[in-house]
Design a protein around this motif. Sequence first.
Motif, short mmCIF file in Angstrom:
data_model
loop_
_atom_site.label_atom_id
_atom_site.label_comp_id
_atom_site.label_asym_id
_atom_site.label_seq_id
_atom_site.Cartn_x
_atom_site.Cartn_y
_atom_site.Cartn_z
N PHE A 78 47.63 9.69 6.24
CA PHE A 78 47.44 9.87 7.67
C PHE A 78 48.17 8.79 8.45
O PHE A 78 48.20 7.63 8.03
N ALA A 86 43.35 8.97 12.51
CA ALA A 86 42.32 9.94 12.15
C ALA A 86 42.41 10.20 10.65
O ALA A 86 43.48 10.46 10.12
N VAL A 87 41.26 10.10 9.98
CA VAL A 87 41.20 10.32 8.54
C VAL A 87 40.25 11.48 8.29
O VAL A 87 39.12 11.49 8.79
N TYR A 88 40.71 12.46 7.51
CA TYR A 88 39.93 13.67 7.26
C TYR A 88 39.49 13.71 5.79
O TYR A 88 40.32 13.90 4.90
N PRO A 89 38.18 13.53 5.54
CA PRO A 89 37.68 13.53 4.16
C PRO A 89 38.09 14.76 3.36
O PRO A 89 38.39 14.66 2.18
N ARG A 90 38.14 15.91 3.99
CA ARG A 90 38.53 17.14 3.30
C ARG A 90 39.92 17.00 2.68
O ARG A 90 40.14 17.40 1.54
N GLU A 91 40.86 16.42 3.42
CA GLU A 91 42.23 16.25 2.92
C GLU A 91 42.27 15.22 1.79
O GLU A 91 43.05 15.36 0.85
N LYS A 94 41.00 16.98 -1.31
CA LYS A 94 42.03 17.89 -1.84
C LYS A 94 43.06 17.13 -2.67
O LYS A 94 43.44 17.57 -3.76
N ILE A 124 34.27 5.38 8.22
CA ILE A 124 35.11 6.29 7.44
C ILE A 124 35.01 5.96 5.95
O ILE A 124 35.05 6.87 5.12
N LYS A 127 31.88 7.66 4.79
CA LYS A 127 32.11 9.11 4.70
C LYS A 127 32.89 9.46 3.44
O LYS A 127 32.57 10.43 2.76
#
Length: 160
Positions: A78, A86-91, A94, A124, A127
Amino acid sequence: MLNAQIKSNESRASLNDDEIVELASRILWRRLKYQGNLNSPLSTVDFLKAKLGGSEREVFAIIFLSSSNQIIEYKELFYGTINSAAVYPREVVKDVLRTNAASVILAHNHPSGSCEISSADKAITTKLINALSLIDVAVLDHLIIGNSYASFAELNLLTN
């Protein structure tokens, strides 16, 4: 033959700062890979400083590790602004599944140079620890790179 060496030396002399940093980070990465596993926190920090230290914006990266802490891959996931990403746990999940990693080291830079851990950094990290624990993947550390570095593991902040 001599002509080729002279041209090679001339091209080396014409490298800009970014190219030199990129070459240094490649060398450090090769050294980490050659060691086979991460048994030296300082070599990991040196590598991350070379990769992330000069960036003018926040970059969130992960080092994916096997069950014996062998390096599988380094990836910048990211990119943000001068003071956030912005950090997206879903990504993250994956990519962990894609690499079949058993554990990870999280890292990001603070372009300001400050290594102070913010409440957003803590949030984060929590999370990601929670998301990765669902698939039995350990977060070994979260390193913040600035003028120095801060380690969540060293500060006992890796709790969920």
